[in-house]
Design an enzyme around this catalytic site. Sequence first.
Site, short mmCIF file in Angstrom:
data_model
loop_
_atom_site.label_atom_id
_atom_site.label_comp_id
_atom_site.label_asym_id
_atom_site.label_seq_id
_atom_site.Cartn_x
_atom_site.Cartn_y
_atom_site.Cartn_z
N HIS A 132 21.10 -7.90 -48.83
CA HIS A 132 21.04 -7.29 -50.15
C HIS A 132 20.59 -8.36 -51.14
CE1 HIS A 132 22.18 -3.13 -49.84
NE2 HIS A 132 23.24 -3.42 -49.09
N ASP A 162 16.24 -7.28 -56.39
CA ASP A 162 15.78 -5.90 -56.26
C ASP A 162 14.66 -5.55 -57.24
OD1 ASP A 162 17.43 -5.19 -54.20
OD2 ASP A 162 18.91 -4.17 -55.41
#
Length: 383
Positions: A132, A162
């Site tokens: 992540h 992200d």
Amino acid sequence: MGTGPLAGTRVIEMQGIGPAPFCGMMLSDMGAEVIRVDRAGNVRDHDVDVPPIDVLARGRSSIGLDLKNPDGAEALLRLVEHADALIEGFRPGVMERLGIGPEECLARNRGLVYGRMTGWGQEGPYHLGAGHDINYIALAGALEPIGRAGEPPIAPLNLVGDFGGGGMLLAFGVACGLFEAQRSGEGQVIDAAMVDGAATLMAMFHSMRALGVWNDERGTNLLDTGSHFYDVYQCADGNYISVGSIEPQFYAELVRLTGLDDDAEFAKQNSRSSWPHLKDRIAEVFRAKTRDEWCEIMDATDVCFAPVLTLEEAPQHPHNVHRNTFCEVAGVTQPSPSPRFGRTVESVQGPPAHPGQHTDEVLAIAGYDADDIVKLRDTGAVA
């Protein structure tokens, strides 16, 4: 059809989470027709008058496909024939196993820009592992410097991996690929990795470190809360303000408006050994007034000042209201499209779609007629 600079461009987006949808949102905001491919299993009965609350999914149409069904995969490939770009955010090898990887898609459309979004990239020792944002920015060297002195690194939400180093990097890559394809007539594969993008965002800090003006002790540098003139401070009401008075003339305004201009210690702005002490001194001054009182004193000055606003407060600030920085779509307050164009005006093309909401319309683009669509539904290829 959108009115932005990408109007007339058709993009297929494989449904995912995080950076790929962010890329799809940016492309849609700029006028591209973005078709999201949702999993057939996610298609449910829905009320078209009540769209999902998913800002990242705004401005798309949606088709529900079972890509493990050969007829579903074929439907996607037929759609690829009518597209300019495709973006996906699966682990390396997933699209290939479904028979819709770059080789198959480019065979159908040699001008296709095939954008791939991953954390670790399409190759390398980590490339098949899960991860992540926090992991990608850690490996890129972007997480370790963020935090206060003597404290652990602080994850900056998932903005660096992200979105800044991921979805925005992919959107830039797709735009570049589309531009090049107009010249060459040839598409290509874009390998956008969050670890690469986060590393790119750190370019200036590598320069500063090489010049000897950035050290590896967290929270002791110019831009990492080490200095007293680049930080956030709590006010009397518990709210916070931000100051970034780096340049001498802006620093002079800071010490003047805080009433510290007659203090000889504050004249030595860049004396690093004095920074911790001066930070304590100026923090005490800021705690003496409320945030609104400091806004009255410092708003629109050259201090380099702004109040620290909450997600609720930011859309209501007069500057943001004036610039329409935020908008409301289907009752949800959200950021307006950016950047802004003077002629080909960007816009939100609509609220988020329910999975499969536009399946029939999208299949028509790929050349399927009504009877074909019935057959696809009978086989479970579409929903």
